[in-house]
Design a protein around this motif. Structure first.
Motif, PDB file in Angstrom:
ATOM      1  N   PRO A 164       0.754  -1.106  -0.117  1.00 56.32           N
ATOM      2  CA  PRO A 164      -0.124  -0.299  -0.055  1.00 56.32           C
ATOM      3  C   PRO A 164       0.870   1.254  -0.035  1.00 56.32           C
ATOM      4  O   PRO A 164       0.396   2.354  -0.740  1.00 56.32           O
ATOM      5  N   ASP A 165       2.029   1.600   0.682  1.00 54.94           N
ATOM      6  CA  ASP A 165       2.828   2.511   0.915  1.00 54.94           C
ATOM      7  C   ASP A 165       3.469   2.549  -0.261  1.00 54.94           C
ATOM      8  O   ASP A 165       4.346   3.996  -0.536  1.00 54.94           O
ATOM      9  N   ALA A 166       3.869   1.249  -1.238  1.00 55.85           N
ATOM     10  CA  ALA A 166       5.051   1.570  -2.495  1.00 55.85           C
ATOM     11  C   ALA A 166       4.560   2.732  -3.489  1.00 55.85           C
ATOM     12  O   ALA A 166       3.147   2.807  -4.033  1.00 55.85           O
ATOM     13  N   ARG A 167       5.568   3.976  -4.058  1.00 55.46           N
ATOM     14  CA  ARG A 167       5.463   4.229  -5.019  1.00 55.46           C
ATOM     15  C   ARG A 167       5.275   3.465  -6.489  1.00 55.46           C
ATOM     16  O   ARG A 167       5.536   2.761  -7.137  1.00 55.46           O
ATOM     17  N   VAL A 168       3.283   3.703  -7.472  1.00 52.44           N
ATOM     18  CA  VAL A 168       3.213   2.930  -8.063  1.00 52.44           C
ATOM     19  C   VAL A 168       4.184   2.825  -9.724  1.00 52.44           C
ATOM     20  O   VAL A 168       4.528   2.145 -10.043  1.00 52.44           O
ATOM     21  N   GLY A 169       5.023   4.016  -9.681  1.00 54.16           N
ATOM     22  CA  GLY A 169       5.862   4.101 -10.891  1.00 54.16           C
ATOM     23  C   GLY A 169       7.315   2.737 -10.744  1.00 54.16           C
ATOM     24  O   GLY A 169       7.507   3.221 -11.083  1.00 54.16           O
ATOM     25  N   ASP A 170       7.129   2.596  -9.071  1.00 53.92           N
ATOM     26  CA  ASP A 170       8.327   2.161  -8.185  1.00 53.92           C
ATOM     27  C   ASP A 170       7.911   0.763  -9.254  1.00 53.92           C
ATOM     28  O   ASP A 170       8.862  -0.234  -8.481  1.00 53.92           O
ATOM     29  N   ASP A 300      16.835  -0.282  -6.910  1.00 57.65           N
ATOM     30  CA  ASP A 300      15.477  -0.051  -7.989  1.00 57.65           C
ATOM     31  C   ASP A 300      15.227   1.203  -8.043  1.00 57.65           C
ATOM     32  O   ASP A 300      15.832   2.138  -7.044  1.00 57.65           O
ATOM     33  N   ASP A 301      14.520   1.906  -8.292  1.00 62.46           N
ATOM     34  CA  ASP A 301      13.676   3.405  -8.540  1.00 62.46           C
ATOM     35  C   ASP A 301      13.425   3.887  -7.535  1.00 62.46           C
ATOM     36  O   ASP A 301      14.501   5.027  -7.457  1.00 62.46           O
ATOM     37  N   ARG A 302      13.708   2.888  -6.145  1.00 66.09           N
ATOM     38  CA  ARG A 302      13.612   4.117  -4.295  1.00 66.09           C
ATOM     39  C   ARG A 302      14.765   3.960  -4.467  1.00 66.09           C
ATOM     40  O   ARG A 302      15.022   4.268  -3.188  1.00 66.09           O
ATOM     41  N   GLY A 303      16.127   3.177  -4.416  1.00 69.29           N
ATOM     42  CA  GLY A 303      17.183   3.183  -4.068  1.00 69.29           C
ATOM     43  C   GLY A 303      17.495   1.477  -3.236  1.00 69.29           C
ATOM     44  O   GLY A 303      18.164   2.108  -2.295  1.00 69.29           O
ATOM     45  N   LEU A 304      16.683   0.993  -3.205  1.00 69.33           N
ATOM     46  CA  LEU A 304      16.127   0.133  -2.262  1.00 69.33           C
ATOM     47  C   LEU A 304      17.304  -0.641  -3.305  1.00 69.33           C
ATOM     48  O   LEU A 304      17.568  -1.271  -4.203  1.00 69.33           O
ATOM     49  N   PRO A 305      17.982  -2.169  -2.499  1.00 68.99           N
ATOM     50  CA  PRO A 305      18.516  -2.892  -2.598  1.00 68.99           C
ATOM     51  C   PRO A 305      17.147  -4.310  -3.707  1.00 68.99           C
ATOM     52  O   PRO A 305      16.624  -4.243  -3.521  1.00 68.99           O
ATOM     53  N   ALA A 306      18.003  -4.485  -4.958  1.00 67.87           N
ATOM     54  CA  ALA A 306      16.702  -4.987  -5.792  1.00 67.87           C
ATOM     55  C   ALA A 306      18.003  -6.635  -6.146  1.00 67.87           C
ATOM     56  O   ALA A 306      17.082  -7.164  -6.590  1.00 67.87           O
ATOM     57  N   LEU A 307      19.275  -6.386  -6.284  1.00 70.88           N
ATOM     58  CA  LEU A 307      19.599  -7.728  -7.293  1.00 70.88           C
ATOM     59  C   LEU A 307      20.698  -7.543  -6.105  1.00 70.88           C
ATOM     60  O   LEU A 307      22.051  -6.271  -5.759  1.00 70.88           O
ATOM     61  N   HIS A 308      20.803  -8.816  -6.066  1.00 69.95           N
ATOM     62  CA  HIS A 308      21.983  -8.998  -4.889  1.00 69.95           C
ATOM     63  C   HIS A 308      23.352 -10.192  -5.400  1.00 69.95           C
ATOM     64  O   HIS A 308      22.652 -11.501  -5.619  1.00 69.95           O
ATOM     65  N   ASP A 309      24.519  -9.710  -5.893  1.00 68.35           N
ATOM     66  CA  ASP A 309      25.468 -10.843  -6.458  1.00 68.35           C
ATOM     67  C   ASP A 309      24.853 -11.818  -7.329  1.00 68.35           C
ATOM     68  O   ASP A 309      25.240 -13.013  -6.902  1.00 68.35           O
ATOM     69  N   ILE A 310      24.166 -11.067  -8.447  1.00 66.55           N
ATOM     70  CA  ILE A 310      24.120 -11.944  -9.359  1.00 66.55           C
ATOM     71  C   ILE A 310      25.642 -11.843 -10.247  1.00 66.55           C
ATOM     72  O   ILE A 310      26.144 -11.261 -11.222  1.00 66.55           O
ATOM     73  N   SER A 311      25.550 -13.992 -10.745  1.00 65.70           N
ATOM     74  CA  SER A 311      26.213 -14.128 -11.396  1.00 65.70           C
ATOM     75  C   SER A 311      26.070 -15.239 -12.425  1.00 65.70           C
ATOM     76  O   SER A 311      25.303 -16.173 -12.172  1.00 65.70           O
ATOM     77  N   LEU A 312      26.313 -14.563 -13.730  1.00 66.87           N
ATOM     78  CA  LEU A 312      25.108 -15.382 -14.784  1.00 66.87           C
ATOM     79  C   LEU A 312      26.253 -15.235 -16.011  1.00 66.87           C
ATOM     80  O   LEU A 312      26.874 -14.672 -16.437  1.00 66.87           O
ATOM     81  N   ARG A 313      26.215 -16.333 -16.526  1.00 69.86           N
ATOM     82  CA  ARG A 313      27.113 -16.465 -18.156  1.00 69.86           C
ATOM     83  C   ARG A 313      25.915 -17.059 -19.286  1.00 69.86           C
ATOM     84  O   ARG A 313      25.696 -18.201 -19.109  1.00 69.86           O
ATOM     85  N   LEU A 314      26.106 -16.006 -20.494  1.00 66.87           N
ATOM     86  CA  LEU A 314      25.084 -16.503 -21.339  1.00 66.87           C
ATOM     87  C   LEU A 314      25.575 -16.799 -22.881  1.00 66.87           C
ATOM     88  O   LEU A 314      26.398 -15.452 -22.752  1.00 66.87           O
ATOM     89  N   HIS A 315      25.427 -17.741 -23.434  1.00 65.65           N
ATOM     90  CA  HIS A 315      26.589 -18.433 -24.232  1.00 65.65           C
ATOM     91  C   HIS A 315      25.787 -17.714 -25.618  1.00 65.65           C
ATOM     92  O   HIS A 315      25.222 -17.959 -26.094  1.00 65.65           O
TER      93      HIS A 315
END
Length: 543
Positions: A164-170, A300-315
């Motif tokens: 409820p308290d989140a900004r819709v644009g985020d 994220d757009d609110r300045g809060l952590p959204a991704l944490h230590d992501i490691s991916l390899r795309l071939h």
């Protein structure tokens, strides 16, 4: 202002013209008029007949599905019913009375509510503020905490998870869709129109929605349900009507209907559904990754952590699927991979060379195309012409531009070629892109982006809002890119789609990778557990 003052009424005798075409509620007293009857609705735009003499009856206590290919006239017909458009011919009858729904306000007063495919929310407002905006039951001088508490109670009542308290644009597209559904359900409309309501919901969330719709129907209300997911249409609807080329082709009982039969009615010929596209025998996968992400974190757009230590390899020569419940970091990850979002930690390499995060033009210049999650907000400039949008990514070079020049004739020719390849019928390439149907917008964006995806295509929910024929065409295109040796990062909420297309599937939960599985070892149950936070990795390759 009262409902009678908002909508002029005229009593219409019930007779053959307002009796449901086939089936309907068998427990209704004889002679019960439809809750809504559309008779001879015709609506034209310059060069287009969107609706051509359409008749549609929806009975009290009925969920009536509306099917059709992109551009068949479904959204236009519903925009007429909701007062957004004024029909050129025909009439609207509610409870046996002709109604003049000359504005959306008149439609709302008459008990008609619609959740649109393109969201009608105020991005700068919170979820609670959007839910209460323009609602007569909103308390005067209510504090933010009161509105949020009321919204939280509504969300629990309708089993729709929102903040409820989140900004819709985020919010992600999936979270915004939930807010739209909640906003309309809260107003207790008697006729509820849902345009692709489950496109961004998980199967569990869709089932919660279906329970709410069945409860809504049980109270004598009606639902008009627009969807391209034929299996869920058969599961939720009582009757199904099909539009093709602006005309109603048929109305059928959902009981006994088949996906193949409905698809044939939609497109006018037999169609093969969900054709599996396995890897070609001997198709090589590049030994070195085209894109390598190591230890990526982002806000994220609110300045809060959204991704944490992501490691991916795309071939090259593979499709890496990304599964997860909406709002778990998919949007941020797709934006990082395409250079649209800066990172707070980690490195990205394209073909072994460091890439500069947050440099979208630089990523595109290195051959990364992007079908974004939200085509209107991130994929198109809605007010610009179709020509401008079609060539948007190729202004800087030949044949359209270069050396400070712009060649309008070349832009027009290229736009027509892209539209033809995307199978989008365009009456005028000078009209705004927003005038295209949602599915046609998606097809145009997809074809435009595959042109620049020389190395990688990042496809975020590419089949969202497409009809069965368009989905088959788009998925075949993605498989062909893989077969040509290009890398594809595919985001989808459809696990069956990921299992069908992907070579490997990674699962996101709370911005973290729960594991990466070879598709041959993946199943819906295992992926579902990972989507809920259980770690597992049997990739045989660095995730």
């Amino acid at each position: 202002m009262s409902a009678p003052a908002l909508a002029r009424t005229e009593r219409v005798e019930t007779g053959a013209e307002v009796v449901p075409e086939t089936g309907g509620r068998s427990d209704l007293p004889p002679g019960t008029p439809p809750l809504v009857a559309l008779q001879g609705i015709t609506k034209t735009f310059p060069g287009i007949v969107a609706n051509d003499g359409v008749d549609l009856d929806v009975m009290p206590g009925e969920i009536h599905a509306l099917l059709g290919e992109n551009g068949a006239g479904k959204s236009t017909l519903m925009n007429v019913l909701t007062g957004i458009y004024r029909q050129d011919a025909g009439r609207i009858i509610l409870d046996g009375y002709a109604r003049d729904l000359s504005s959306p306000q008149a439609a709302i007063a008459a008990g008609i509510g619609m959740v649109h495919q393109h969201f009608k929310l105020v991005p700068a407002f919170t979820v609670a503020e959007n839910v209460h905006l323009g609602w007569e039951e909103t308390p005067w001088r209510a504090s933010a905490s009161v509105l949020e508490a009321r919204t939280r109670a509504l969300a629990e009542r309708f089993s729709l998870k929102v903040r409820p308290d989140a900004r819709v644009g985020d919010l992600s597209a999936g979270e915004q869709q939930r807010v739209e559904i909640l906003r309309v359900l809260a107003r207790a409309a008697r006729i509820l129109i849902l345009d692709e309501p489950t496109a961004v919901l998980t199967p569990q969330e869709a089932q919660d929605l279906f329970r709410a719709l069945r409860a809504f129907r049980a109270n004598g209300n009606a639902v008009i349900f627009i969807s391209h997911k034929l299996d869920e249409v058969i599961a939720i609807a009582d009757r199904i009507s099909v539009l093709r080329g602006g005309r109603k082709i048929a109305t059928r009982e959902a009981a006994g209907a088949t996906e193949r039969g409905l698809a044939a009615l939609m497109v006018g010929h037999e169609i093969t559904l969900r054709k599996v596209r396995p890897r070609r025998p001997g198709l090589p996968v590049s030994p070195e990754p085209v894109v390598a992400m190591e230890g990526i974190s982002a806000l994220d757009d609110r300045g809060l952590p959204a991704l944490h230590d992501i490691s991916l390899r795309l071939h090259g020569g593979e499709i890496l699927g990304i599964a997860g419940v909406a709002g778990n970091g998919q949007r941020e990850l797709s934006q990082v991979v395409t250079g649209m979002r800066p990172i707070t930690a980690g490195v990205i390499r394209i073909d072994g060379r460091l890439a500069k995060p947050g440099d979208a033009a630089g990523f595109a210049g290195r051959g990364i195309g992007h079908i974004p999650e939200d085509r209107l907000r991130a994929g198109l400039a809605p007010s610009l012409s179709i020509t401008d949008n079609a060539v948007l990514r190729e202004y800087g070079g030949p044949p359209v531009g270069g050396f400070g020049l712009f060649r309008p004739w070349a832009a027009g020719r290229l736009a027509r070629a892209i539209a033809a390849a995307a199978e989008v019928a365009v009456p005028s390439f000078e009209m705004p892109a927003r005038n295209l149907s949602g599915g046609n917008q998606q097809r145009l964006v997809a074809r435009r982006e595959t042109r620049i995806a020389e190395r990688v295509l990042v496809a975020a929910y590419p089949s969202r809002g497409l009809d069965v024929g368009a989905i088959e065409t788009l998925l075949a295109l993605i498989a062909r890119l893989r077969d040509e040796g290009k890398a594809v990062l595919l985001f989808s909420e459809e696990l069956s789609e990921l299992i069908e297309l992907s070579d490997r599937i990674a699962v996101l939960f709370n911005g973290r990778i729960m594991g990466t599985l070879p598709t041959a070892e993946a199943d819906v149950e295992t992926l579902g557990l990972m989507m809920g936070g259980q770690r597992q990795d049997r990739s045989g390759r660095a995730p």
